[in-house]
Design a protein around this motif. Sequence first.
Motif, PDB file in Angstrom:
ATOM      1  N   PHE A  13       0.857  -1.185   0.000  1.00  0.00           N
ATOM      2  CA  PHE A  13       0.000   0.000   0.000  1.00  0.00           C
ATOM      3  C   PHE A  13       0.894   1.235   0.000  1.00  0.00           C
ATOM      4  CE2 PHE A  13      -2.680  -3.270   1.844  1.00  0.00           C
ATOM      5  CZ  PHE A  13      -3.863  -3.081   1.143  1.00  0.00           C
ATOM      6  N   HIS A  16      -0.211   8.020  -0.508  1.00  0.00           N
ATOM      7  CA  HIS A  16       0.209   9.286  -1.114  1.00  0.00           C
ATOM      8  C   HIS A  16      -0.034  10.480  -0.215  1.00  0.00           C
ATOM      9  CE1 HIS A  16       1.250   7.528  -4.940  1.00  0.00           C
ATOM     10  NE2 HIS A  16       0.120   6.853  -4.929  1.00  0.00           N
ATOM     11  N   GLY A  58     -10.597  -9.944  -5.843  1.00  0.00           N
ATOM     12  CA  GLY A  58     -10.446  -8.905  -6.861  1.00  0.00           C
ATOM     13  C   GLY A  58     -10.765  -7.529  -6.321  1.00  0.00           C
ATOM     14  N   ASN A  59     -10.832  -7.404  -5.007  1.00  0.00           N
ATOM     15  CA  ASN A  59     -11.164  -6.127  -4.380  1.00  0.00           C
ATOM     16  C   ASN A  59      -9.905  -5.266  -4.216  1.00  0.00           C
ATOM     17  OD1 ASN A  59     -11.957  -5.133  -1.034  1.00  0.00           O
ATOM     18  ND2 ASN A  59     -12.713  -4.160  -2.891  1.00  0.00           N
ATOM     19  N   TYR A  60      -8.808  -5.893  -3.808  1.00  0.00           N
ATOM     20  CA  TYR A  60      -7.523  -5.199  -3.731  1.00  0.00           C
ATOM     21  C   TYR A  60      -6.702  -5.577  -4.962  1.00  0.00           C
ATOM     22  CZ  TYR A  60      -8.065  -3.742   1.170  1.00  0.00           C
ATOM     23  OH  TYR A  60      -8.469  -3.161   2.330  1.00  0.00           O
ATOM     24  N   ARG A  61      -5.884  -4.634  -5.414  1.00  0.00           N
ATOM     25  CA  ARG A  61      -5.104  -4.872  -6.629  1.00  0.00           C
ATOM     26  C   ARG A  61      -3.622  -5.040  -6.297  1.00  0.00           C
ATOM     27  NH1 ARG A  61      -7.610   0.172  -9.766  1.00  0.00           N
ATOM     28  NH2 ARG A  61      -7.712   0.931  -7.625  1.00  0.00           N
ATOM     29  N   PRO A  83     -12.730  -5.614 -15.666  1.00  0.00           N
ATOM     30  CA  PRO A  83     -13.729  -5.453 -14.606  1.00  0.00           C
ATOM     31  C   PRO A  83     -14.985  -6.302 -14.804  1.00  0.00           C
ATOM     32  CG  PRO A  83     -12.830  -3.307 -15.163  1.00  0.00           C
ATOM     33  CD  PRO A  83     -12.213  -4.295 -16.124  1.00  0.00           C
TER      34      PRO A  83
ATOM     35  N   ARG B 224     -18.572   0.168 -12.150  1.00  0.00           N
ATOM     36  CA  ARG B 224     -17.219   0.572 -12.485  1.00  0.00           C
ATOM     37  C   ARG B 224     -17.125   2.081 -12.336  1.00  0.00           C
ATOM     38  NH1 ARG B 224     -14.670   0.988 -17.501  1.00  0.00           N
ATOM     39  NH2 ARG B 224     -16.578   0.666 -18.658  1.00  0.00           N
ATOM     40  N   GLU B 235      -7.804   7.542 -12.748  1.00  0.00           N
ATOM     41  CA  GLU B 235      -7.858   6.145 -12.327  1.00  0.00           C
ATOM     42  C   GLU B 235      -9.209   5.562 -12.729  1.00  0.00           C
ATOM     43  OE1 GLU B 235      -6.859   5.591  -8.203  1.00  0.00           O
ATOM     44  OE2 GLU B 235      -6.962   3.416  -8.342  1.00  0.00           O
ATOM     45  N   LEU B 238     -13.030  -1.321 -11.125  1.00  0.00           N
ATOM     46  CA  LEU B 238     -14.240  -1.726 -10.422  1.00  0.00           C
ATOM     47  C   LEU B 238     -14.504  -0.775  -9.264  1.00  0.00           C
ATOM     48  CD1 LEU B 238     -14.069  -5.593  -9.962  1.00  0.00           C
ATOM     49  CD2 LEU B 238     -15.799  -4.287 -11.189  1.00  0.00           C
ATOM     50  N   ASP B 240     -15.618  -1.151  -6.222  1.00  0.00           N
ATOM     51  CA  ASP B 240     -15.089  -1.486  -4.895  1.00  0.00           C
ATOM     52  C   ASP B 240     -13.560  -1.437  -4.862  1.00  0.00           C
ATOM     53  OD1 ASP B 240     -14.343  -4.718  -4.965  1.00  0.00           O
ATOM     54  OD2 ASP B 240     -15.934  -4.166  -6.340  1.00  0.00           O
ATOM     55  N   GLN B 241     -12.914  -1.722  -5.998  1.00  0.00           N
ATOM     56  CA  GLN B 241     -11.450  -1.597  -6.044  1.00  0.00           C
ATOM     57  C   GLN B 241     -11.032  -0.150  -5.808  1.00  0.00           C
ATOM     58  OE1 GLN B 241     -10.399  -2.967  -9.952  1.00  0.00           O
ATOM     59  NE2 GLN B 241     -10.121  -5.083  -9.304  1.00  0.00           N
ATOM     60  N   LEU B 242     -11.678   0.758  -6.518  1.00  0.00           N
ATOM     61  CA  LEU B 242     -11.286   2.161  -6.417  1.00  0.00           C
ATOM     62  C   LEU B 242     -11.567   2.739  -5.038  1.00  0.00           C
ATOM     63  CD1 LEU B 242     -10.964   2.229  -9.587  1.00  0.00           C
ATOM     64  CD2 LEU B 242     -11.554   4.612  -9.295  1.00  0.00           C
ATOM     65  N   ASP B 244     -12.020   0.953  -2.125  1.00  0.00           N
ATOM     66  CA  ASP B 244     -11.379   0.234  -1.020  1.00  0.00           C
ATOM     67  C   ASP B 244      -9.854   0.221  -1.134  1.00  0.00           C
ATOM     68  OD1 ASP B 244     -13.916  -0.297  -0.136  1.00  0.00           O
ATOM     69  OD2 ASP B 244     -14.000  -2.326  -0.956  1.00  0.00           O
ATOM     70  N   ASP B 245      -9.353   0.315  -2.347  1.00  0.00           N
ATOM     71  CA  ASP B 245      -7.908   0.248  -2.556  1.00  0.00           C
ATOM     72  C   ASP B 245      -7.495   1.279  -3.607  1.00  0.00           C
ATOM     73  OD1 ASP B 245      -5.252  -0.585  -2.513  1.00  0.00           O
ATOM     74  OD2 ASP B 245      -5.596  -2.330  -3.806  1.00  0.00           O
ATOM     75  N   PRO B 246      -7.741   2.568  -3.313  1.00  0.00           N
ATOM     76  CA  PRO B 246      -7.416   3.603  -4.305  1.00  0.00           C
ATOM     77  C   PRO B 246      -5.909   3.702  -4.493  1.00  0.00           C
ATOM     78  CG  PRO B 246      -8.047   4.607  -2.209  1.00  0.00           C
ATOM     79  CD  PRO B 246      -8.271   3.123  -2.064  1.00  0.00           C
ATOM     80  N   GLN B 247      -5.471   3.827  -5.752  1.00  0.00           N
ATOM     81  CA  GLN B 247      -4.033   3.835  -6.029  1.00  0.00           C
ATOM     82  C   GLN B 247      -3.503   5.248  -6.266  1.00  0.00           C
ATOM     83  OE1 GLN B 247      -2.449   0.389  -6.884  1.00  0.00           O
ATOM     84  NE2 GLN B 247      -4.221  -0.156  -5.680  1.00  0.00           N
TER      85      GLN B 247
END
Lengths: 231, 261
Positions: A13, A16, A58-61, A83, B224, B235, B238, B240-242, B244-247
């Motif tokens: 993680f 930022h 597939g929730n965390y990348r 997706p 999405r 960015e 999906l 929930d990806q964005l 829960d785990d924003p990059q």
Amino acid sequence: MDMIRVENLDKTFTLHLRGGIALPVLRNTGFSVDAGECVTLHGPSGAGKSTLLRSIYGNYRPQAGRILICHDGEMVDIVHAQPRVVLEIRKRTLGYVTQFLRVIPRVPTLDIVAEPLLARGAGLQASRARAAELLTRLQIAEKMWDLPPATFSGGEQQRINIARGFCADYPILLLDEPTASLDEANRKIVINLIDDARQRGTAIVAIVHDADTRAAITTRLLPLPSHGVAA
Amino acid sequence: MTNLDQTPLLSVEALNKSFGRQMACRDVSFELWPGEVLGIVGESGSGKSTLLNAIAGRLAVDSGKVLYRTGSNDIIDLASASEAQRRHLMRTEWGFVQQHARDGLRMTFSAGANIGERLMALGDKHYGTLRDTALDWLQAVEIAPERIDDLPRTFSGGMQQRLQIARNLVTRPRIVLMDEPTGGLDVSVQARLLDLIRRLVQEHNVACIVVTHDLGVARLLAHRLMVMRRGQVVEAGLTDQLLDDPQHAYTQLLVSSVLSV
């Protein structure tokens, strides 16, 4: 047959808003899960158990590695899938039960539980019947079925979440503390539910802190040291 | 992936739009698949609404393509289609739900006429069927049938918004664009509207692009998300990806700025 195959997974993680601090959680993690197995992730708090489970969903990348999911008899890498493919895998193959129910305003309990089956095209009648069966088994009184669960107790919400997770008979189930806020009697019911699913061939990955529950459901323990499993 | 469509419904390619020296959309590309709900999030001024209007052909774009696959399987570039062609599509296969219902409704027409208008434009002239259809749709959006002859201005904000949705869905569009559909409504009214939109979108398998600055709305409605900042997509993934785990730094800022999503 492998239902899940995790290969060389790295997950860090990067915060930022905190000057770009990097928190490595999983490093070179790898393992696989067969049909009919219940693999329990084990390790200290912060070892990355939930991160690993969420990555499989597939929730965390993850930054590197692959997570192959057996979907329609084909191994699909959920880390790199489009997706809409991830959603399709979740719809038909992959179930995920957390401690917390995400309540949708106004939707009654019975329909929340029936939804995954309905989404798979099982028909309203059949989906509700299956939902009713699970709610009965989990001792949610029938008079509550028509109510949205927003005001229910933690234990009730958790059981509704479990009913929802088991409704569609997914070939793979990911369980994050499924019995955390349940009393003894309900915990036994959930243990039986998990065991029944496993004996039908469901591949299960679980996180369970309670030692008795863990002993009751686990077929293989997977230790996660503070930097994940070395492959 | 046996039962997934092979061609997208909408394919936006390298869309650019500026206002003077201000780039409102910079090199935006994405695909929308049948039945998919795409959320566009970002703060005010990030280019979300401009993008929505450009996609609908309400704004001329500087460059780029908006390729739409019609019900008869033709591919049309809306960025260069004729006005007549575009208007026909907007009345039939597309819908547009405005943030302010009064911009999307005919305030001097009755509720029933608001619902019937698109059907009449398509040549449906039979009063009895139009009225029956209007009654069905009022029921679908939870408005009492006896309000059919009332003017929208006698409706509450939430009712007006539901009427606008009925007016759009009556021709069974394949794509509906929504600009802040729950903006400006009370929280309790929002929840009801969201639930309704969620249900109708599922039932009718309609693809949607929903612009919102409310991540809670995005979480509930969208499969999405695309996060926009200063006209660019920073960015996408999906929902929930964005959440829960924003990059991206900006997505992390957005997610950390809300109390709970």
